[in-house]
Design a protein around this motif. Structure first.
Motif, PDB file in Angstrom:
ATOM      1  N   UNK A  14       1.354  -1.293  -0.433  1.00 46.37           N
ATOM      2  CA  UNK A  14      -0.167  -0.121   0.140  1.00 46.37           C
ATOM      3  C   UNK A  14       1.043   1.276  -0.260  1.00 46.37           C
ATOM      4  N   UNK A  15       0.588   2.302  -0.513  1.00 45.37           N
ATOM      5  CA  UNK A  15       1.144   3.070  -0.818  1.00 45.37           C
ATOM      6  C   UNK A  15       0.348   4.689  -0.395  1.00 45.37           C
ATOM      7  N   UNK A  16       0.876   5.614   0.237  1.00 43.73           N
ATOM      8  CA  UNK A  16      -0.354   6.969   0.892  1.00 43.73           C
ATOM      9  C   UNK A  16       0.992   8.073  -0.033  1.00 43.73           C
ATOM     10  N   UNK A  17      -0.115   8.542  -0.704  1.00 39.88           N
ATOM     11  CA  UNK A  17       0.538   9.949  -1.391  1.00 39.88           C
ATOM     12  C   UNK A  17      -0.153  10.992  -1.316  1.00 39.88           C
ATOM     13  N   UNK A  18       0.438  11.918  -0.955  1.00 39.30           N
ATOM     14  CA  UNK A  18      -0.184  13.712  -1.526  1.00 39.30           C
ATOM     15  C   UNK A  18       0.031  13.818  -2.850  1.00 39.30           C
ATOM     16  N   UNK A  19      -1.464  13.921  -3.564  1.00 37.28           N
ATOM     17  CA  UNK A  19      -1.328  14.394  -5.419  1.00 37.28           C
ATOM     18  C   UNK A  19      -1.312  15.590  -4.545  1.00 37.28           C
ATOM     19  N   UNK A  20      -0.906  16.706  -5.207  1.00 40.24           N
ATOM     20  CA  UNK A  20       0.376  18.418  -4.973  1.00 40.24           C
ATOM     21  C   UNK A  20      -0.359  18.755  -6.176  1.00 40.24           C
ATOM     22  N   UNK A  21      -1.198  19.975  -6.385  1.00 41.35           N
ATOM     23  CA  UNK A  21      -0.822  20.337  -8.121  1.00 41.35           C
ATOM     24  C   UNK A  21      -0.063  21.717  -7.231  1.00 41.35           C
ATOM     25  N   UNK A  22       1.398  22.234  -7.784  1.00 46.96           N
ATOM     26  CA  UNK A  22       2.654  23.416  -7.409  1.00 46.96           C
ATOM     27  C   UNK A  22       2.252  24.192  -8.388  1.00 46.96           C
ATOM     28  N   UNK A  23       2.179  25.662  -7.187  1.00 44.45           N
ATOM     29  CA  UNK A  23       1.352  26.554  -8.111  1.00 44.45           C
ATOM     30  C   UNK A  23       2.830  27.747  -9.158  1.00 44.45           C
ATOM     31  N   UNK A  24       3.944  27.113  -8.842  1.00 42.05           N
ATOM     32  CA  UNK A  24       5.107  28.184  -9.081  1.00 42.05           C
ATOM     33  C   UNK A  24       5.263  27.312  -9.534  1.00 42.05           C
ATOM     34  N   UNK A  25       5.028  25.681  -9.891  1.00 46.90           N
ATOM     35  CA  UNK A  25       6.216  25.039 -11.182  1.00 46.90           C
ATOM     36  C   UNK A  25       4.601  24.532 -11.919  1.00 46.90           C
ATOM     37  N   UNK A  26       3.898  24.748 -11.784  1.00 43.80           N
ATOM     38  CA  UNK A  26       2.203  24.918 -12.752  1.00 43.80           C
ATOM     39  C   UNK A  26       2.096  23.090 -13.419  1.00 43.80           C
ATOM     40  N   UNK A  27       2.151  22.171 -12.430  1.00 44.10           N
ATOM     41  CA  UNK A  27       2.120  20.677 -12.083  1.00 44.10           C
ATOM     42  C   UNK A  27       1.478  20.277 -11.192  1.00 44.10           C
ATOM     43  N   UNK A  28       0.963  18.726 -11.789  1.00 37.10           N
ATOM     44  CA  UNK A  28       0.486  18.227 -10.407  1.00 37.10           C
ATOM     45  C   UNK A  28       1.802  16.975 -10.092  1.00 37.10           C
ATOM     46  N   UNK A  29       2.523  17.100  -8.717  1.00 43.10           N
ATOM     47  CA  UNK A  29       3.608  15.664  -8.383  1.00 43.10           C
ATOM     48  C   UNK A  29       2.528  14.608  -7.286  1.00 43.10           C
ATOM     49  N   UNK A  30       3.235  13.858  -7.397  1.00 42.66           N
ATOM     50  CA  UNK A  30       2.439  12.475  -6.648  1.00 42.66           C
ATOM     51  C   UNK A  30       3.559  12.409  -5.481  1.00 42.66           C
ATOM     52  N   UNK A  31       3.543  13.226  -4.416  1.00 45.90           N
ATOM     53  CA  UNK A  31       4.207  12.974  -3.629  1.00 45.90           C
ATOM     54  C   UNK A  31       4.145  12.163  -2.293  1.00 45.90           C
ATOM     55  N   UNK A  32       4.965  11.115  -2.885  1.00 47.53           N
ATOM     56  CA  UNK A  32       4.526   9.663  -2.136  1.00 47.53           C
ATOM     57  C   UNK A  32       5.778  10.130  -1.041  1.00 47.53           C
ATOM     58  N   UNK A  33       4.116   9.056   0.589  1.00 43.54           N
ATOM     59  CA  UNK A  33       4.517   9.607   2.162  1.00 43.54           C
ATOM     60  C   UNK A  33       6.067   8.145   2.425  1.00 43.54           C
ATOM     61  N   UNK A  34       4.162   7.345   2.323  1.00 45.30           N
ATOM     62  CA  UNK A  34       5.032   5.933   2.878  1.00 45.30           C
ATOM     63  C   UNK A  34       4.481   5.102   2.255  1.00 45.30           C
ATOM     64  N   UNK A  35       4.983   3.526   2.074  1.00 44.82           N
ATOM     65  CA  UNK A  35       4.263   2.170   2.108  1.00 44.82           C
ATOM     66  C   UNK A  35       4.802   1.485   2.869  1.00 44.82           C
ATOM     67  N   UNK A  36       3.935   0.615   3.273  1.00 41.61           N
ATOM     68  CA  UNK A  36       3.240  -0.218   3.305  1.00 41.61           C
ATOM     69  C   UNK A  36       3.199  -2.160   3.494  1.00 41.61           C
ATOM     70  N   UNK A  37       4.041  -3.029   3.450  1.00 40.41           N
ATOM     71  CA  UNK A  37       4.213  -4.533   3.319  1.00 40.41           C
ATOM     72  C   UNK A  37       3.122  -5.108   4.406  1.00 40.41           C
ATOM     73  N   UNK A  38       2.146  -5.378   2.544  1.00 41.72           N
ATOM     74  CA  UNK A  38       0.897  -6.591   3.330  1.00 41.72           C
ATOM     75  C   UNK A  38       1.050  -7.858   3.741  1.00 41.72           C
ATOM     76  N   UNK A  39       0.767  -8.255   4.275  1.00 37.91           N
ATOM     77  CA  UNK A  39       0.504 -10.277   4.369  1.00 37.91           C
ATOM     78  C   UNK A  39      -1.197 -10.144   3.244  1.00 37.91           C
ATOM     79  N   UNK A  40      -1.385 -10.656   2.154  1.00 31.90           N
ATOM     80  CA  UNK A  40      -1.668 -11.579   1.378  1.00 31.90           C
ATOM     81  C   UNK A  40      -3.434 -11.905   2.302  1.00 31.90           C
ATOM     82  N   UNK A  41      -4.824 -11.282   2.052  1.00 33.69           N
ATOM     83  CA  UNK A  41      -5.703 -12.312   2.624  1.00 33.69           C
ATOM     84  C   UNK A  41      -5.644 -13.569   1.225  1.00 33.69           C
ATOM     85  N   UNK A  42      -5.233 -13.487   0.398  1.00 32.86           N
ATOM     86  CA  UNK A  42      -5.916 -14.728  -0.477  1.00 32.86           C
ATOM     87  C   UNK A  42      -4.641 -16.221  -0.241  1.00 32.86           C
ATOM     88  N   UNK A  43      -4.052 -15.818   1.047  1.00 25.84           N
ATOM     89  CA  UNK A  43      -2.281 -16.800   1.568  1.00 25.84           C
ATOM     90  C   UNK A  43      -3.566 -18.120   1.749  1.00 25.84           C
TER      91      UNK A  43
END
Length: 291
Positions: A163-192
């Motif tokens: 699972x990846x947590x991000x902030x989708x940010x529009x930077x008004x100084x650069x006039x573009x959208x950024x994917x600012x990744x914050x954290x990554x979580x490893x998960x044990x799948x439910x299907x195992x």
């Protein structure tokens, strides 16, 4: 002369105040896991998004190649003390390496006796005493503590869910959208099959900024495998920077902190809502350029 000293003192005070403010901002940004934090003054739009990444998908297999799985790279870094593991994406409490190992382990279910053995008069207690000497006459039976079932670590190939947590940010100084990744979580799948709970179980959460350092420091292991050209394998940090993976949205920030399938009442409805949320975000960015 007094005016000169007053002006100098005012200038020095402003410089110190600005430095303190910059230091406070940098500290706050580094604590949330962002690798390239964007100053709040430059943010015109922000939406926090949680994405699920299935490493079995064709587009994601380059970061899940044999012997160089991203799950292997991350867990090995934790075990050797190179990477800090957190309990959740609030990043306030940590796990020890032993606790992370425990989170990615499962206990083998006891086989027990068959129906035929039970019909023949055997019991679970008598099965534990097979081959043991019989107690002497008049001696009191000693209560035996059942041995816990052995535990095993999941294979790195089994840990194909992130699972990846991000902030989708529009930077008004650069006039573009950024994917600012914050954290990554490893998960044990439910299907195992070995995950008898039948639900996804988080192993640990990691700051993205810490992961980038681990990926850069281990270029021979942290590889995004290029199946078309062995001379052009990329570092996992570059793969995330270039967004060379597929994911789907499972949560968009909301007052109840609920996932899409919880909001819309089911897994199938959640998938449809995920597609709609992705389309809405693209349309929002398009409209910023249109008007």
């Amino acid at each position: 002369m007094n005016k000169f000293f007053s002006l100098a003192a005012l200038t020095a005070g402003l410089m110190l105040s600005g430095a303190a403010s910059a230091q406070e901002q940098a500290t706050t940004a580094s604590s949330n896991g962002s690798y390239r934090p964007i100053p709040n003054s430059d943010i015109m739009f922000r939406k926090t998004i949680l994405r699920a990444v299935d490493l079995r998908e064709k587009q994601n297999k380059p970061m899940f190649s044999e012997g160089k799985e991203i799950s292997r790279v991350i867990i090995d870094a934790v075990k050797r003390g190179e990477l800090m593991a957190y309990r959740n994406d609030s990043l306030t409490r940590t796990f020890t390496p032993a606790e992370v190992t425990g989170n990615m382990s499962y206990a083998e279910a006891s086989a027990g006796l068959s129906d035929e053995e039970r019909a023949a008069g055997f019991s679970d207690e008598s099965a534990d005493d097979w081959g043991a000497p019989k107690p002497k006459k008049g001696s009191k039976p000693v209560a035996k503590k059942p041995a816990p079932p052995p535990s095993y670590e999941y294979r790195y190939k089994d840990l194909y869910q992130m699972e990846l947590k991000e902030d989708m940010i529009f930077d008004k100084k650069r006039s573009r959208m950024y994917h600012d990744i914050k954290t990554i979580t490893l998960v044990v799948p439910s299907t195992l099959a070995s995950n008898t709970s039948g639900i996804e179980k988080p192993i640990a959460t990691f700051k993205y900024s810490d992961l980038v350092k681990v990926f850069r420091n281990n270029p021979d292991k942290a590889i995004w495998f290029n199946s078309q050209n062995d001379a052009q394998h990329k570092n996992l940090a570059d793969a995330f920077e270039l967004w060379l993976f597929n994911s789907y949205i499972v949560k968009v920030s909301n007052p109840n902190d609920a996932r899409l399938d919880e909001i819309y009442g089911g897994q199938q409805q959640g998938i449809l809502a995920s597609q709609q949320a992705a389309a809405d975000l693209i349309e929002y960015e398009y409209n910023l350029w249109s008007f």
